[in-house]
Design an enzyme around this catalytic site. Structure first.
Site: not given
Ligand code: ADP
Ligand code: ZN
Ligand code: MG
Length: 638
Positions: A230-233, A235, A451
């Site tokens: 998730p969140g690797t871009g 979409t 710590e």
């Molecule tokens: P997912 O892989 O879950 O679909 P998204 O494409 O929705 O992730 O990414 C969420 C947000 O994270 C994007 O709108 C962007 O702002 C940021 N983001 C993720 N990957 C990148 C990337 N490779 N370059 C720039 N921004 C990124």
């Molecule tokens: Zn600890």
């Molecule tokens: Mg997505």
């Protein structure tokens, strides 16, 4: 990332619309008439004075009643009061402030009075009787209730027809998706995944100049599956492909297809492809495709029937269209392991593009993308920020940059500084600072030793990640303090020694409490959890235990969503082995704990010194800690 605005063309009013307007007009007219009627009857009511029956009788006695209409339950008529009112009459109506002297219309409720007719005769009043007619009685008793019921029934029937109609046309309605003609995202907005971009560049090229490919008889892949955590871009990159190719972009999420009604999803798939084919060249993007693309036949129930039908329809449609006509299907998922094999076979999603968590260079590039339109202080070193954010996804980094901007805004600053960025990263890692959380002195002391324990054990374990920062500022929900260790390089492989050193460092906090206070606290739960997980992984998955050997005996997990164990993969071992694994884990942890304690006992002075410093300054950075603890690596392994 700004969402591009979808442009919906303004519709011409069609016949349906006109009819609806007329209906509205008529309704208003009727309402107006009804209001008028109500108003008039209210005025009427004002002109008629309702008087008590006794008053009526008094007027009758005095011969003031001019005429009377005798109905079933009321008497209406006109009274013409005489000028000189008898004293008796004034007493009869003491509450009335002024007796009217002009003729007025009256109305009174009838009381059982057998002599009324005689009295009326005696007074010489002109009187008329009125019985409710048979017709009006019939109307009141039968017609109105029946009419009401019929009306209600018609209304309900219409409602139900509408509901049924919309249920049947569900697939249609929703599939009227608007194509994004310009997603407003380009490859320049996507950083740090050059391989993925290179692969998708081909798709873009094809959409731009298909003739070049056709001339060579090359077939472009029909479907490209974007896979990654998730969140690797995923979409983002799909939108960027459409933006680069400048073609319409149809986006639907897998869950859009799944409905209560069986068959709706399939209808939607059909509609989607129908529309897309008309719009070719274009891109159809199905986000989170695992919602419909799950392996068939593993679950039961209605939802599953629906999903299977939807998936079947998708498979059929994918076979039916020819990508050389310019419709390219993109899909994204972070669970490629659950996808149906039929989806992944050549001719369907035959190309997979992996988007992985970015490396140092990638992180720097992503940070740069998100810092582009923000005022930045000269001293900002993005490379340094990239170094301290291993494991961050693109979305995490975007979030951190945004946090930094918020922090800068809170300071009323003109530009983002390095400090803002570092603070934001820490906030993303450990949660926001909670300076208001009041710890007692005893608790703070304990946290400080805890710590420093982590830090010192890590420091004395040659393969552990170097200490980056120690802090006893409470953060987030639970952390009372934390020790940040960061790897010097990006690691793709971890050795056994590194894992053992990590486990030992994780237990260092607890060991320090044990050594210093001779009593442990609840503060180590998270550490224990982490250490146990690592130990178990070493033994069951990585073949790093002599007793269990090389067998992979763990649950199968999803590589892109760690922690989400799939249902199919239960423990791959006999109960006997499971018991041995538990023993092995316990032993490994116990050994690591003994070693951690030994380190701390041997370096008690350093521990005391560092803890005192930490208590005084609340945070220690790497260099301060190094100055106290001395150079690394000269410690003899226990
Ligand atoms: P997912 O892989 O879950 O679909 P998204 O494409 O929705 O992730 O990414 C969420 C947000 O994270 C994007 O709108 C962007 O702002 C940021 N983001 C993720 N990957 C990148 C990337 N490779 N370059 C720039 N921004 C990124
Ligand atoms: Zn600890
Ligand atoms: Mg997505």
């Amino acid at each position: 990332m700004s969402e591009s605005v979808k442009k919906v063309p303004k519709k011409e009013p069609d016949a349906e619309e006109v009819r609806r307007r007329w209906r509205g007009l008529i309704a208003w007219l009727l309402l107006g008439l009804a209001m008028l009627w109500l108003w008039q009857s209210a005025i009427e009511g004002l002109r008629v004075t309702t008087i008590p029956y006794s008053a009526f009788k008094a007027h009758l006695d005095r011969g003031e009643v001019v005429e009377a209409l005798i109905k079933n339950d009321v008497i209406e008529g006109e009274i013409d009061p005489k000028e000189e009112t008898a004293p008796g009459a004034a007493e009869a109506e003491p509450e009335e402030e002024e007796t009217p002297t002009d003729p007025f219309r009256f109305r009174t409720v009838r009381v059982e009075d057998p002599n009324l007719v005689e009295e009326l005769d005696a007074a010489g009043v002109q009187y008329v009787g009125e019985r409710p007619s048979v017709l009006s009685q019939f109307l009141v008793a039968w017609f109105i209730p029946i009419a009401l019921i019929v009306l209600l029934w018609m209304f309900m029937a219409r409602r139900m027809r509408e509901a049924a109609g919309s249920a049947l046309s569900l697939g249609r309605n929703k599939a009227k998706i608007v194509a994004d003609t310009d997603t407003g995202v380009s490859f320049a907005d996507v950083a740090g995944c050059d391989e993925a971009k290179a692969e998708l560049q081909e798709v873009v090229q094809f959409l731009r100049e298909p003739a070049r490919y056709e001339a060579l008889g090359a077939k472009i892949p029909k479907g490209v599956l974007l896979v990654g955590p998730p969140g690797t871009g995923k979409t983002l990159v799909a939108r960027a492909v459409a933006g680069e190719a400048r073609v319409p972009f149809y986006q639907m999420s897998g869950s859009d297809f799944v409905e209560m009604f069986v068959g709706v999803g399939a209808a939607r798939v059909r509609d989607l492809f129908e529309q897309a084919t008309k719009q070719a060249p274009c891109i159809v993007f199905i986000d989170e495709i695992d919602a419909i693309g799950r392996t068939r036949g593993t679950h039961v129930g209605v939802v599953n029937d629906e999903r299977e039908q939807t998936l079947n329809q998708l498979l059929v449609e994918m076979d039916g269209f020819d990508s050389n006509r310019g419709v390219i299907l993109l899909a994204a998922t972070n669970r490629p392991d659950v996808l149906d094999r039929a989806l992944l076979r050549p001719g369907r999603f035959d190309r997979q593009v992996v988007l992985d968590a970015p490396d140092v260079e990638g992180r720097k590039a992503i940070l740069a993308v998100h810092m582009r339109n923000k005022p930045v202080d000269d001293g900002v070193d993005l490379a340094a920020v990239a170094r301290v954010t291993p494991g961050f996804s693109g979305a995490d980094l975007a979030n951190a940059v945004n946090e930094a901007a918020l922090l800068a805004a809170r300071r009323d600053a003109k530009a983002l500084t390095q400090h803002d960025l570092e603070e934001a990263v820490e906030k993303v890692v450990a949660g926001p600072e909670r300076k208001s959380r009041r710890l007692t002195d005893a608790e703070r002391r304990r946290v400080a030793y805890h710590e420093v324990g982590h830090a010192l054990v890590a420091h004395c374990s040659p393969h552990a990640d170097p200490v980056h920062k120690i802090s006893i500022v409470p953060r987030g929900k639970a952390a009372l303090g934390y020790t940040l260790q960061l790897p010097t390089d990006e690691l793709y492989l971890v050795t056994r020694s590194q894992l053992l050193d990590r486990i030992r460092a994780a237990l260092g906090g607890r060991a320090a409490e044990d050594v210093v206070f001779a009593e442990v606290s609840s503060g180590a739960e998270n550490d224990l959890e982490k250490a146990t997980a690592m130990a178990r992984q070493m033994i069951t998955m990585l073949g790093m235990s002599d007793k269990i050997g090389l067998a992979h005996v763990a649950r199968r997990t999803n590589p892109y969503l760690p922690g989400a164990a799939s249902l199919e993969g239960t423990a791959d071992c006999s109960p006997q082995t499971a018991r041995e694994i538990d023993e092995e884990v316990r032993e490994l942890l116990a050994r690591a704990y003994r070693e951690a304690k030994q380190i701390l006992v041997e370096r008690r002075e350093t521990l005391e010194h560092a803890a005192a410093e930490l208590l005084e300054h609340e945070t220690l950075d790497a260099s301060t800690f190094l100055a106290i603890a001395g150079e690394r690596g000269n410690h003899v392994r226990p």
